[in-house]
Design an enzyme around this catalytic site. Structure first.
Site, short mmCIF file in Angstrom:
data_model
loop_
_atom_site.label_atom_id
_atom_site.label_comp_id
_atom_site.label_asym_id
_atom_site.label_seq_id
_atom_site.Cartn_x
_atom_site.Cartn_y
_atom_site.Cartn_z
N ASP A 158 0.79 -1.22 0.00
CA ASP A 158 0.00 0.00 0.00
C ASP A 158 0.83 1.28 0.00
OD1 ASP A 158 -2.33 -1.40 -0.18
OD2 ASP A 158 -2.86 -1.24 1.93
N TYR A 209 -9.90 -0.48 2.91
CA TYR A 209 -9.44 -0.42 4.30
C TYR A 209 -9.09 0.99 4.72
CZ TYR A 209 -9.20 -5.11 6.27
OH TYR A 209 -9.53 -6.32 6.84
#
Length: 680
Positions: free
Chosen positions: A327, A415
């Protein structure tokens, strides 16, 4: 700019009065309000200046800015600058820029003081730079003008106006030659904004980002789209019956309780620098703590941030196997940072500050309320004791704990990651991550677990919905300078010994056997295999009783990767193999997954650097720590996941001569005196 040499005793006295009985002393000079610091993040005007400099060197060319960040000065230069007590000579202000031009990655160093390019080279290795928000947005729009996709949506009986597309990085699985591509999946929003729980399965588009075209398309099979009922999470859309009503946290009045001096934060006995980067988000630098006995600030942490976040999903099927995300290096914690909501993301005593990064065109993008800073009054106890042994007397002393929190939230797709740095008056720094948001789900034909006769790689959480098993590994970069740069890493192993004196009825006890790591290989640790206390010490500084001053790592969430070492995602994420690594400081070694993570091949990672097995004893060293979560989802995680938190603590160990909180006093937060005028 000139320096600002004045005594800050009065200001620091007011700051400390919340916690300490203090001696009024005169400290070394400090920066004036809003004055420049060598580690300050790039400003709006600097982003514009960088854009101008580069575009003047590459006129009329289709160039995109993939990364623009501070090219931080050499550590020795910053420390020398920080130590000067007179007017400061500022290091050159430089930026590190990564661009794409003619399908090549260019690495450029820009000197802002001379308005010039210092160096420019083409990256020849594997991997691609950070994806920009702009190119992801463009790629996600392409399917809606692509007839095969439009027909596939119609074939499923869906309204294309309620379809949303999202791009996913593709990883690397042994390919020799690669293109800069992403895969596009689609989701359905009819009846809910909770799109990630309504995947449109079977359809995959591949987009070449360099030419911004769809280069591959497949429609494998039609699977029912999970229903949207009960998945809406907006408060305004909820219907009776409601859950419990909770009172918001009340906070003591009297101000913020800290001083923000440009990017320098002063609170209680702490002072540190707050930065921001498009790839990592918040950066904490030059954290020092005031020692009441020594009457000076002592260094703890030179620089710390989340270096990488590895999230591999455990579905190896054709439509899912590539979902193994990095990420930070692929999407950027900084550019996915979201604006914080006052009174909910942060309490009412929080100060919210903005942050900036460069868009694909090089222009500054503002994130309003990107970071909040607040004192946490949580009802915890700092220390206490009740003494009842003294005849005819009961003594009770209690000190409530107040801490300072620096918070940001990055939202990477489904998320939400809540990143907290918490500073305690005891000298501890607590680092915590909260995981919340929406699960990544797969649409299936099943409506009951008893129907499942095959491996489904997750949990059936509702009709037609599998929440897929996955991991989260956050690796922190922690350049600890415990009372100076020269540090060592010590494993205080707790060893069981047998009592040899037969006159004693005890048969065993444990003792501490210390082991100092000589090289990088000595410092690699799988937590849980040995009972050990892990300490970064300064072997050149000792307390009065003779102990080396240090800071101890107190682990939190511990998880080890379960993928095979020869599996391609694990080759790229090999830095998660150990929970703890220690390397000698090297300015270029700050991204655990490598500089170019998109489609990387694992050749430029923390695991590779440490193979050199360099000496780390009594050196300037960096501690790397990985928080791990294995997430086998359950129904309570659906449709919104309650926050799952984990973290660790850096705690002083023989750093002070005695408890630094003995003389703590709890009073209402003071009003800080105005900063003295500065001549500029």
């Amino acid at each position: 700019m000139s320096g600002c040499p004045y005594s800050i005793a009065s200001r620091m006295a007011s700051t400390f009065s919340l916690f300490f009985s203090i001696f009024i002393v005169t400290f070394s000079p400090t920066l004036c309000l809003n004055q420049y610091h060598p580690l300050d993040p790039l400003t709006q005007s600097e982003f514009n200046q960088i854009k101008s400099i580069i575009q003047s060197s590459y006129p009329s060319q289709n160039l995109t800015f993939q990364y623009v960040g501070l090219d931080e000065p050499e550590k020795s230069t910053v420390l020398l600058w920080n130590s000067k007590s007179t007017a400061k000579s500022y290091p050159p202000r430089r930026a590190s820029v990564v661009t794409r031009l003619n399908k090549q990655t260019h690495e450029i160093i820009v000197d802002l003081s001379t308005h010039s390019i210092l160096s420019s080279k083409v990256h020849k290795g594997n991997g691609y730079p950070l994806l920009t928000v702009d190119e992801q947005t463009l790629a996600n729009e392409l399917p809606f003008n692509y007839q095969p996709f439009i027909q596939s949506i119609k074939r499923r009986g869906l309204n294309i106006s309620q379809v949303v597309c999202s791009g996913f990085t593709v990883g690397w699985f042994g390919e020799g030659k690669t293109r800069r591509i992403i895969k596009i999946n689609s989701f359905y929003t009819n009846g809910t904004v909770n799109l990630f729980v309504r995947p449109v399965e079977g359809i995959t588009l591949v987009v070449d980002l360099d030419i911004m075209k769809i280069v591959q398309y497949s429609d494998r099979a039609v699977v029912p789209v999970p229903k949207g009922e009960g998945t809406e999470y907006r408060a305004s859309k909820q219907k009776r019956p409601f859950g419990p009503r909770l009172n918001g946290a009340s906070v003591l009045s009297g101000g913020e309780g800290f001083v923000l001096d440009g990017n320098i934060i002063r609170w209680a006995n702490w002072v540190f620098h707050l930065g921001f980067d498009v790839r990592t988000g918040t950066i904490i630098s030059q954290a020092s703590i005031y020692d009441l006995d020594k009457k000076k600030y002592r260094r703890v942490l030179y620089r710390g941030f989340v270096s990488e976040l590895f999230v591999p999903y455990m579905n190896p099927t054709a439509d899912w196997y590539y979902k193994t995300f990095f990420d930070n290096g692929e999407f950027g914690f900084g550019q996915t940072t979201v604006s914080l909501e006052p009174l909910t993301d942060c309490p009412n005593n929080a100060k919210l500050i903005d942050a900036y990064y460069a868009s694909q065109e090089g222009t500054p993008v503002k994130i309003s309320n990107a970071i909040c800073i607040f004192e946490r009054h949580a009802g915890n106890i700092l220390w206490r004791h009740t003494e009842v042994t003294i005849p005819d007397e009961v003594i009770t002393e209690v000190r409530s704990e107040v801490t300072l929190v620096v918070r940001m939230i990055a939202v990477v797709g489904n998320y939400d990651y809540i990143i907290d740095w918490e500073f305690k008056p005891s000298g501890s720094i607590k680092l915590e991550v909260g995981l919340t948001g929406v699960l990544e789900t797969e649409g299936v034909t099943y409506t009951h677990k008893d129907q499942i006769k095959e491996e489904v790689y997750g949990t059936l959480v509702t009709d037609n919905t599998i929440a897929v098993n996955h991991d989260h590994f956050l690796t922190y970069y922690l350049d600890l300078d415990v009372d100076g740069e020269a540090n060592s890493f010590v494993k205080n192993n707790l060893v069981t010994k047998r009592v040899t004196d037969r006159s004693i009825p005890r048969k065993s006890y444990w003792t501490v056997v210390s082991e100092t790591a000589k090289t990088e290989s000595d410092a690699k640790i799988h937590l849980g295999l040995k009972q050990s206390e892990l300490v970064v010490v300064n072997p050149n500084k000792r307390t009065k009783p003779g102990n080396s001053v240090g800071y101890r790592l107190i682990p939190g969430s511990v998880a080890a990767p379960l993928l095979l070492e020869d599996d391609y995602p694990q080759i790229r994420g090999a830095f998660t193999k150990y929970n703890v690594w220690v390397t000698p400081y090297n300015k270029s070694e700050k991204w655990a997954g490598g500089k170019y993570v998109d489609q990387s091949r694992g050749g430029d990672t923390l695991a590779v650097w440490s193979l050199r097995d360099r000496e780390i004893e009594n050196k300037d060293i960096v501690l790397w720590y990985t928080i791990g979560f294995h997430h086998a989802p359950c129904q309570e995680d659906f449709p919104m996941m309650p926050t799952l938190s984990g973290g660790f603590e850096l705690r002083p160990t023989n750093f002070f001569e005695r408890s630094p909180v003995l003389k703590v006093r709890i009073t209402p937060p003071p009003k800080h005196a105005d900063s003295p005028n500065c001549t500029k």
